[in-house]
Design a protein around this motif. Structure first.
Motif, PDB file in Angstrom:
ATOM      1  N   SER B  72       0.830  -1.213   0.000  1.00 41.74           N
ATOM      2  CA  SER B  72       0.000   0.000   0.000  1.00 41.74           C
ATOM      3  C   SER B  72       0.858   1.254   0.000  1.00 41.74           C
ATOM      4  O   SER B  72       0.517   2.250  -0.652  1.00 41.74           O
ATOM      5  N   ASP B 193      -6.065  -0.935  -5.106  1.00 40.56           N
ATOM      6  CA  ASP B 193      -5.521  -1.592  -3.916  1.00 40.56           C
ATOM      7  C   ASP B 193      -6.561  -2.570  -3.374  1.00 40.56           C
ATOM      8  O   ASP B 193      -7.569  -2.155  -2.809  1.00 40.56           O
ATOM      9  N   GLU B 194      -6.299  -3.843  -3.578  1.00 34.53           N
ATOM     10  CA  GLU B 194      -7.215  -4.912  -3.172  1.00 34.53           C
ATOM     11  C   GLU B 194      -8.656  -4.654  -3.609  1.00 34.53           C
ATOM     12  O   GLU B 194      -9.571  -4.642  -2.776  1.00 34.53           O
TER      13      GLU B 194
HETATM   14 MG    MG Z   1      -2.294  -2.587   2.171  1.00 32.45          MG
END
Ligand code: MG
Ligand code: ATP
Lengths: 407, 284
Positions: B72, B193-194
């Motif tokens: 991240s 992100d995810e």
């Molecule tokens: Mg993360």
């Protein structure tokens, strides 16, 4: 990033939470309308006193017995103690002061007026035949009494409309006889309807008789406490005031340095005194209302602060998507200004509405002033900027990553 | 050939090597020795310890790695949400490692699109307005805004859902609105992100299908963080992080094809339910 877009963004954000926006505005609505209503009541009172005074004519002087102290309250003689103003003084004013056109004492008496089995308690004022002209109050039907009636202390009376309506319902009062303190008086005229004075008193509930008759037949006293003096013209009023004062000092044999034992006031003195009390009232009422506006502003700040915390994620999203800090700051500032201005406009409408309804419901005169409306607009915009600035700055200072992570 | 001349001008050995390995494609992301250190009181947390990574136009890269490995953090730096403590970052030919907060906001507005694990749509705001939002900040005209957001929603299969608020949409649909929002300003790069972290397996495949389509048809460069190996297999390159460094970086020889897989999955799509209901109504 143009400004119009930010305004659009702010409006959309507000539209997303209409109930909260409305509640926040409520504080400002109440504050602004309170200011407008209070000021309009104050100004209304002021205007009606002013109108009343102006209707009496600018060349009118009041002469009263006794000195005037600083507070504007008469002291010394007058109603009790030595009598410093006499009928002779008034005659002398009429004869000797060239700038004076007319003079009339005003001697108040309360009396029972009786016609048959009808009974009416009212104020009977002893005045001279020049009274209608001095006070610019015309006779409705019949005539006022004459110079001769005054000289002979004739038993004649001129009644107000309210008395005529009550004692002679459905009839012509002129020529009828009315018993005043058990003496028969002939009704020679009925005054034109005048309505209420600013204090709400019925001015038509009054009767007028020659002052000589009131003194001898009703009161049994020669006291004069108040008199009206009319100058030959508005321009001559000041001269007349000086000359009447000089003459009375001379007649009362007052040595230099001894204060007046009488008071001569012109209408602008009276108007000023009335204005002063009314202005104080208006300012007082307005400031109390202003405090509620301030509280409304603090309410906006409170909501905006809560809003910034609650919308931290939203702020993060906006920043991630490309909003500059300045855009976020402007958005929150505009939201706050929109809240306070919309509240301000709603408050103005409500204030005007209530100001229109108040005279109708309560009988108080009101006058909505443009100054109070403009002031409210400026003030509520100011409240929005002032109380919105801190929350807006807080929002703009957020870090997008932290804001996005905020739960 | 802008990319070639640029690289040639700089004349870096490493770049020359990269150029030799990759074909002509222009680098969109060039990370060089990126360090990120967080200071919390007396403690220094080294989130990134020298990350160098080049991602070229049209690539679909999946970033993997254990929790806390710096994925991240890297995404935040790539997304110009954060600045590296040390190192250089060249985005789309521009050095962005030292830009101010406002300059980074402008870069995000013009060149980047984000898709988050938690969707991050504005609540009580229609899908259409959510998609319009980046264009508002980019100063796009009203008519153009409307046209482009309708088109973007259409391309993620949400035609007819323009007026729905997020709470009237399923998780998969919400994520598709987020994808539409990310691509509406024609970014050089979309970062996710995810994105499938909150979705079930079928909806995940649906979202991956959109990503693959955008990547193949529009040559949009995609960088996606995921924990799931099977999601990473839709990408054509995988970068694995460990302890703030790139541990592995490999090409996926035969990426999975989400569109193919969707055909073979049983149809329980809500759009089908709707057509079904319409047919019933017609029959009645
Ligand atoms: Mg993360
Ligand atoms: N704002 C911060 N302040 C301090 N330390 C941080 C901050 N952000 C991240 N870190 C630390 O940096 C390291 C890398 O974090 P990062 O969020 O990049 O991990 P990640 O690979 O995304 O993990 P996950 O898979 O759990 O999301 C972690 O040790 C984390 O604790």
């Amino acid at each position: 990033m143009n400004f119009l877009m930010i305004i659009r963004i702010a409006f959309r954000a507000l539209a997303r939470n209409k109930a909260r926006a409305a509640l926040t505005m409520l504080g400002i609505i109440i504050g602004v309308s309170a200011v407008i209503i209070m000021v309009s009541i104050g100004q209304g009172a002021q205007a009606s006193v002013q109108a009343q005074i102006e209707s009496m004519g600018t060349n009118l002087l009041f002469v009263s017995a006794g000195a005037q102290n600083v507070g504007g309250v008469r002291s010394g003689t007058g109603d009790s103690g030595t009598n410093t103003l006499t009928v002779e003084d008034l005659d002398a004013i009429r004869r000797e002061v060239p700038s004076v056109a007319m003079v009339s004492p005003q001697i108040n008496a309360r009396a029972q007026l009786v016609v048959g089995n009808q009974n009416w308690s009212t104020s009977v004022q002893g005045v001279s035949e020049q009274f209608p002209e001095i006070r610019k109050w015309a006779v409705g039907s019949g005539d006022f009494f004459t110079d001769a009636d005054v000289r002979t202390a004739g038993r004649v009376i001129v009644i107000g409309q309210t008395i005529a309506d009550n004692l002679f319902p459905g009839q012509d009062a002129v020529g009828q006889t009315v018993r005043v303190s058990n003496m028969p008086f002939r009704v020679v005229g009925v005054m034109a309807r005048k309505g209420q004075d600013p204090q709400g008193r019925d001015q038509d509930d009054t009767a007028f008789a020659p002052y000589t008759s009131v003194q001898k037949k009703i009161l049994g006293s020669t006291r004069v406490s108040v008199a009206y003096v009319s100058a030959v013209s508005a321009e001559a009023t000041y001269t007349a005031q000086q000359q009447v004062g000089d003459l009375l000092r001379q007649r009362h044999k007052l040595a230099a340095g001894v204060p007046d034992d009488f008071t001569v006031r012109n209408m602008s003195d009276v108007a000023e005194a009335a204005n002063q009390t009314n202005s104080i009232m208006t300012i007082l009422l307005g400031s109390i209302a202003g405090v509620s506006l301030l509280v409304g502003g603090i309410g906006i700040m409170n909501i905006m602060l809560v809003s910034v915390t609650e919308r931290t994620r939203e702020i993060g999203i906006r920043m991630a998507i490309g909003a500059r800090s300045s855009a976020v700051r402007s958005q929150f500032l505009i939201e706050s200004v929109v809240l306070s201005l919309t509240g301000g406009f709603a408050g103005i409408l409500l204030g005007i509405l209530v100001s229109v309804v108040v005279p109708w419901m309560l009988g108080w005169p009101t006058l909505v002033s443009t100054a109070s409306i403009l002031g409210s607009v400026v003030f509520s915009a100011g409240v929005g900027i002032f109380f919105g600035y801190y929350p807006a700055r807080k929002a703009a200072a957020l870090d997008p990553i932290d804001a996005l992570r905020y739960e | 050939m802008q990319a070639t001349s640029e690289v040639g001008r700089q004349g870096h050995e490493a770049r020359a090597a990269l150029l030799a390995r990759e074909e002509e494609a222009r680098p969109v992301i060039q990370l060089e020795g990126i360090h990120k250190t967080y200071t919390m009181g007396d403690v220094e947390v080294h989130a990134l310890r020298g990350v160098s990574l080049t991602i070229r136009e049209g690539e679909f890269v999946a970033i993997m790695g254990t929790s806390g490995s710096g994925k991240s953090t890297t995404m935040n730096i790539i997304g110009c949400l954060d600045r590296p403590t040390r190192g250089t970052y060249i985005l789309d030919g521009q050095d962005v490692s030292e830009l101010s907060k406002d300059e980074r906001a402008d870069i995000r507005s013009r060149k980047l699109g984000f898709v988050f694990q938690g969707f991050n749509l504005l609540s009580r705001t229609s899908a259409l307005e959510n998609v319009e939002l980046p264009m508002l900040y980019a100063g796009v005209e009203a008519a153009e805004r409307h046209r482009r957001s309708v088109e973007a929603l259409h391309s993620v299969g949400l035609a007819g859902r323009e007026q729905n608020n997020p709470n009237q949409l399923s998780g998969g649909q919400q994520q598709r609105v987020a994808v539409a929002r990310a691509l509406v300003n024609n970014p050089a790069l979309i970062l996710a992100d995810e994105p499938t972290g909150n979705l079930d397996s079928r909806t995940s495949v649906e979202v991956m299908e959109i990503f693959q389509r955008l990547n193949r048809e529009r040559r949009i460069t995609l960088v996606l963080v995921t924990h799931e190996t099977d999601i990473a297999e839709y990408a054509d390159r995988v970068v694995v992080f460990k302890d703030g460094r790139v541990k592995k970086d490999y090409k996926v020889t035969a990426p999975r094809d989400a569109a193919e897989e969707l055909k073979n999955l049983p149809a329980v799509d809500d759009d089908d339910e709707e057509t079904g209901a319409a047919e019933l109504a017609d029959a009645a």
